[in-house]
Design a protein around this motif. Structure first.
Motif, PDB file in Angstrom:
ATOM      1  N   SER A   1     -14.591  29.550  -3.402  1.00 15.77           N
ATOM      2  CA  SER A   1     -13.668  29.100  -4.440  1.00 15.77           C
ATOM      3  C   SER A   1     -12.456  28.524  -3.721  1.00 15.77           C
ATOM      4  CB  SER A   1     -13.251  30.251  -5.359  1.00 15.77           C
ATOM      5  OG  SER A   1     -12.440  31.162  -4.666  1.00 15.77           O
ATOM      6  N   CYS A   2     -11.838  27.533  -4.314  1.00 13.03           N
ATOM      7  CA  CYS A   2     -10.680  26.876  -3.697  1.00 13.03           C
ATOM      8  C   CYS A   2      -9.527  26.888  -4.684  1.00 13.03           C
ATOM      9  CB  CYS A   2     -11.022  25.439  -3.335  1.00 13.03           C
ATOM     10  SG  CYS A   2     -12.460  25.281  -2.279  1.00 13.03           S
ATOM     11  N   LYS A   3      -8.324  27.157  -4.168  1.00  9.50           N
ATOM     12  CA  LYS A   3      -7.144  27.118  -5.029  1.00  9.50           C
ATOM     13  C   LYS A   3      -5.939  26.652  -4.232  1.00  9.50           C
ATOM     14  CE  LYS A   3      -6.429  32.070  -4.503  1.00  9.50           C
ATOM     15  NZ  LYS A   3      -6.410  33.353  -5.166  1.00  9.50           N
ATOM     16  N   LEU A   4      -4.943  26.209  -4.960  1.00  3.00           N
ATOM     17  CA  LEU A   4      -3.713  25.708  -4.363  1.00  3.00           C
ATOM     18  C   LEU A   4      -2.581  26.659  -4.724  1.00  3.00           C
ATOM     19  CD1 LEU A   4      -2.383  23.002  -3.051  1.00  3.00           C
ATOM     20  CD2 LEU A   4      -1.606  22.661  -5.375  1.00  3.00           C
ATOM     21  N   LEU A   5      -1.841  27.111  -3.731  1.00  2.00           N
ATOM     22  CA  LEU A   5      -0.663  27.951  -3.943  1.00  2.00           C
ATOM     23  C   LEU A   5       0.549  27.135  -3.533  1.00  2.00           C
ATOM     24  CD1 LEU A   5      -1.991  31.259  -2.350  1.00  2.00           C
ATOM     25  CD2 LEU A   5      -2.024  30.606  -4.757  1.00  2.00           C
ATOM     26  N   GLU A   6       1.376  26.788  -4.501  1.00  2.00           N
ATOM     27  CA  GLU A   6       2.503  25.902  -4.236  1.00  2.00           C
ATOM     28  C   GLU A   6       3.792  26.695  -4.146  1.00  2.00           C
ATOM     29  OE1 GLU A   6       4.404  21.831  -6.108  1.00  2.00           O
ATOM     30  OE2 GLU A   6       2.446  22.501  -6.750  1.00  2.00           O
ATOM     31  N   ARG A   7       4.500  26.556  -3.030  1.00  3.90           N
ATOM     32  CA  ARG A   7       5.762  27.280  -2.831  1.00  3.90           C
ATOM     33  C   ARG A   7       6.890  26.707  -3.676  1.00  3.90           C
ATOM     34  NH1 ARG A   7       7.001  27.950   3.360  1.00  3.90           N
ATOM     35  NH2 ARG A   7       4.985  27.179   3.977  1.00  3.90           N
TER      36      ARG A   7
ATOM     37  N   GLU B   1      -1.441  18.734  -6.130  1.00  5.68           N
ATOM     38  CA  GLU B   1      -2.510  19.032  -7.079  1.00  5.68           C
ATOM     39  C   GLU B   1      -3.840  18.984  -6.340  1.00  5.68           C
ATOM     40  OE1 GLU B   1      -4.408  17.442 -11.287  1.00  5.68           O
ATOM     41  OE2 GLU B   1      -2.729  16.387 -10.396  1.00  5.68           O
ATOM     42  N   LEU B   2      -4.629  20.037  -6.488  1.00  4.71           N
ATOM     43  CA  LEU B   2      -5.971  20.097  -5.920  1.00  4.71           C
ATOM     44  C   LEU B   2      -6.909  19.463  -6.932  1.00  4.71           C
ATOM     45  CD1 LEU B   2      -7.524  21.127  -3.441  1.00  4.71           C
ATOM     46  CD2 LEU B   2      -7.831  23.287  -4.631  1.00  4.71           C
ATOM     47  N   LEU B   3      -7.653  18.435  -6.516  1.00 11.67           N
ATOM     48  CA  LEU B   3      -8.432  17.622  -7.442  1.00 11.67           C
ATOM     49  C   LEU B   3      -9.864  18.108  -7.646  1.00 11.67           C
ATOM     50  CD1 LEU B   3      -7.171  14.101  -6.349  1.00 11.67           C
ATOM     51  CD2 LEU B   3      -6.357  15.534  -8.218  1.00 11.67           C
ATOM     52  N   ILE B   4     -10.103  19.374  -7.456  1.00 10.27           N
ATOM     53  CA  ILE B   4     -11.417  19.931  -7.775  1.00 10.27           C
ATOM     54  C   ILE B   4     -11.209  21.035  -8.792  1.00 10.27           C
ATOM     55  CG2 ILE B   4     -12.483  19.372  -5.560  1.00 10.27           C
ATOM     56  CD1 ILE B   4     -12.102  22.297  -4.778  1.00 10.27           C
ATOM     57  N   GLY B   5     -12.223  21.289  -9.584  1.00  9.48           N
ATOM     58  CA  GLY B   5     -12.109  22.313 -10.609  1.00  9.48           C
ATOM     59  C   GLY B   5     -12.147  23.711 -10.021  1.00  9.48           C
ATOM     60  N   GLU B   6     -12.171  24.693 -10.900  1.00  4.29           N
ATOM     61  CA  GLU B   6     -12.182  26.079 -10.456  1.00  4.29           C
ATOM     62  C   GLU B   6     -13.586  26.636 -10.291  1.00  4.29           C
ATOM     63  OE1 GLU B   6      -9.543  28.601 -12.599  1.00  4.29           O
ATOM     64  OE2 GLU B   6      -7.951  27.118 -12.631  1.00  4.29           O
ATOM     65  N   GLU B   7     -14.596  25.779 -10.432  1.00  2.00           N
ATOM     66  CA  GLU B   7     -15.975  26.260 -10.270  1.00  2.00           C
ATOM     67  C   GLU B   7     -16.266  26.586  -8.810  1.00  2.00           C
ATOM     68  OE1 GLU B   7     -15.954  21.868  -9.710  1.00  2.00           O
ATOM     69  OE2 GLU B   7     -15.278  23.090 -11.362  1.00  2.00           O
ATOM     70  N   LEU B   8     -17.262  27.431  -8.610  1.00  2.00           N
ATOM     71  CA  LEU B   8     -17.660  27.812  -7.251  1.00  2.00           C
ATOM     72  C   LEU B   8     -18.448  26.668  -6.614  1.00  2.00           C
ATOM     73  CD1 LEU B   8     -18.765  31.500  -7.919  1.00  2.00           C
ATOM     74  CD2 LEU B   8     -16.561  30.671  -7.087  1.00  2.00           C
ATOM     75  N   ILE B   9     -18.281  26.517  -5.314  1.00  2.00           N
ATOM     76  CA  ILE B   9     -18.927  25.428  -4.569  1.00  2.00           C
ATOM     77  C   ILE B   9     -19.736  26.036  -3.438  1.00  2.00           C
ATOM     78  CG2 ILE B   9     -18.524  23.354  -3.195  1.00  2.00           C
ATOM     79  CD1 ILE B   9     -15.772  23.170  -4.641  1.00  2.00           C
ATOM     80  N   THR B  10     -20.957  25.542  -3.250  1.00  2.00           N
ATOM     81  CA  THR B  10     -21.792  26.011  -2.149  1.00  2.00           C
ATOM     82  C   THR B  10     -21.675  25.030  -0.983  1.00  2.00           C
ATOM     83  OG1 THR B  10     -23.331  27.052  -3.676  1.00  2.00           O
ATOM     84  CG2 THR B  10     -24.128  26.632  -1.450  1.00  2.00           C
ATOM     85  N   VAL B  11     -21.383  25.582   0.187  1.00  2.00           N
ATOM     86  CA  VAL B  11     -21.258  24.779   1.409  1.00  2.00           C
ATOM     87  C   VAL B  11     -22.432  25.141   2.311  1.00  2.00           C
ATOM     88  CG1 VAL B  11     -19.764  24.132   3.337  1.00  2.00           C
ATOM     89  CG2 VAL B  11     -18.744  24.899   1.187  1.00  2.00           C
TER      90      VAL B  11
ATOM     91  N   ALA C   1       2.871  23.956   0.507  1.00  2.81           N
ATOM     92  CA  ALA C   1       1.856  24.636  -0.296  1.00  2.81           C
ATOM     93  C   ALA C   1       0.787  25.169   0.643  1.00  2.81           C
ATOM     94  CB  ALA C   1       1.253  23.685  -1.321  1.00  2.81           C
ATOM     95  N   TYR C   2      -0.127  25.939   0.094  1.00  2.52           N
ATOM     96  CA  TYR C   2      -1.300  26.411   0.827  1.00  2.52           C
ATOM     97  C   TYR C   2      -2.535  26.071   0.018  1.00  2.52           C
ATOM     98  CZ  TYR C   2       1.284  29.282   4.168  1.00  2.52           C
ATOM     99  OH  TYR C   2       2.096  29.707   5.183  1.00  2.52           O
ATOM    100  N   ILE C   3      -3.566  25.584   0.691  1.00  2.00           N
ATOM    101  CA  ILE C   3      -4.876  25.463   0.076  1.00  2.00           C
ATOM    102  C   ILE C   3      -5.689  26.625   0.636  1.00  2.00           C
ATOM    103  CG2 ILE C   3      -6.979  24.098  -0.111  1.00  2.00           C
ATOM    104  CD1 ILE C   3      -5.232  21.603  -0.026  1.00  2.00           C
ATOM    105  N   VAL C   4      -6.201  27.460  -0.265  1.00  2.00           N
ATOM    106  CA  VAL C   4      -6.928  28.666   0.127  1.00  2.00           C
ATOM    107  C   VAL C   4      -8.396  28.497  -0.229  1.00  2.00           C
ATOM    108  CG1 VAL C   4      -7.127  31.157  -0.179  1.00  2.00           C
ATOM    109  CG2 VAL C   4      -4.881  30.079  -0.251  1.00  2.00           C
ATOM    110  N   VAL C   5      -9.262  28.682   0.763  1.00  2.00           N
ATOM    111  CA  VAL C   5     -10.713  28.648   0.570  1.00  2.00           C
ATOM    112  C   VAL C   5     -11.200  30.079   0.798  1.00  2.00           C
ATOM    113  CG1 VAL C   5     -12.893  27.672   1.368  1.00  2.00           C
ATOM    114  CG2 VAL C   5     -10.818  26.267   1.413  1.00  2.00           C
ATOM    115  N   GLU C   6     -11.869  30.646  -0.221  1.00  2.00           N
ATOM    116  CA  GLU C   6     -12.303  32.034  -0.143  1.00  2.00           C
ATOM    117  C   GLU C   6     -13.795  32.144  -0.435  1.00  2.00           C
ATOM    118  OE1 GLU C   6     -11.265  36.403  -2.085  1.00  2.00           O
ATOM    119  OE2 GLU C   6     -10.288  34.622  -2.862  1.00  2.00           O
ATOM    120  N   ILE C   7     -14.491  32.919   0.389  1.00  2.00           N
ATOM    121  CA  ILE C   7     -15.920  33.149   0.167  1.00  2.00           C
ATOM    122  C   ILE C   7     -16.083  34.116  -1.002  1.00  2.00           C
ATOM    123  CG2 ILE C   7     -18.057  34.078   1.141  1.00  2.00           C
ATOM    124  CD1 ILE C   7     -17.130  33.207   3.879  1.00  2.00           C
ATOM    125  N   VAL C   8     -16.947  33.738  -1.945  1.00  2.00           N
ATOM    126  CA  VAL C   8     -17.205  34.565  -3.117  1.00  2.00           C
ATOM    127  C   VAL C   8     -18.704  34.869  -3.145  1.00  2.00           C
ATOM    128  CG1 VAL C   8     -17.014  34.734  -5.621  1.00  2.00           C
ATOM    129  CG2 VAL C   8     -15.342  33.390  -4.341  1.00  2.00           C
TER     130      VAL C   8
END
Length: 176
Positions: A45-51, A62-72, A94-101
């Motif tokens: 999952s990917c999200k943007l944390l803006e300070r 703005e992160l231009l992908i939705g909140e759906e899960l993505i398989t890499v 800001a931070y772009i956070v990529v987290e394994i779900v």
């Protein structure tokens, strides 16, 4: 004979910063490449944390992908598109956070944090000439300069007038 091998490693730390610049009042888009370091596919999952979100009502990033899960895929690369839109002449972060779900997996919850630094740029119009003030030595020169910034690149609520008075006098020991 069957041998099971279990690997261990350290969790990812904060990655190298991504620097982006954009003209004031414009929008620019770029891609952040994320490479899967594992030998098997992962779901992230990917999200943007803006300070700067606290200081501004509008988002600068703005992160231009939705909140759906993505398989890499294993050792695959995921390109994350994002935009930067500066509202004033202040550096944004800001931070772009990529987290394994992957529930029940050993790698569930592993996160990569990519710091993003946005720098606004103010473009000077082509017809602009640098002000020049000159005088002969040991003489006094007074001048008044008024610099008006390009109104197209500033929000209407901002005041953009800058004035400066420059006065040069002879040093005391040279006065007659």
């Amino acid at each position: 004979m069957v041998v099971y091998i279990k690997r261990q490693g350290i969790r990812p730390t904060v990655m190298d910063p991504v620097n982006i610049s954009c003209s004031l009042g414009q929008v620019t888009q770029t891609l952040l490449p994320f490479k899967n370091p594992l030998d098997h596919p992962i779901t992230v999952s990917c999200k943007l944390l803006e300070r700067n979100k606290i200081e501004h009502k509008d988002s600068l990033f703005e992160l231009l992908i939705g909140e759906e899960l993505i398989t890499v895929t294993e050792r695959g690369v995921l390109e994350l598109p994002f935009t930067f839109r500066p509202l004033n002449m202040v550096q944004a972060a800001a931070y772009i956070v990529v987290e394994i779900v992957e529930e029940g997996s050993e790698v569930d919850g592993v996160k990569w944090q990519f710091p993003v630094k946005g720098t606004p740029v103010f473009n000077v119009s082509k017809g602009y000439q640098l002000p020049v003030t000159s005088c002969k030595s040991k003489q006094r020169k007074e001048s008044f300069m008024e610099i008006i910034l390009d109104a197209n690149s500033v929000k209407p609520t901002q005041s953009v007038k800058y004035t400066e008075a420059a006065i040069s006098e002879r040093p005391c020991e040279l006065k007659e």
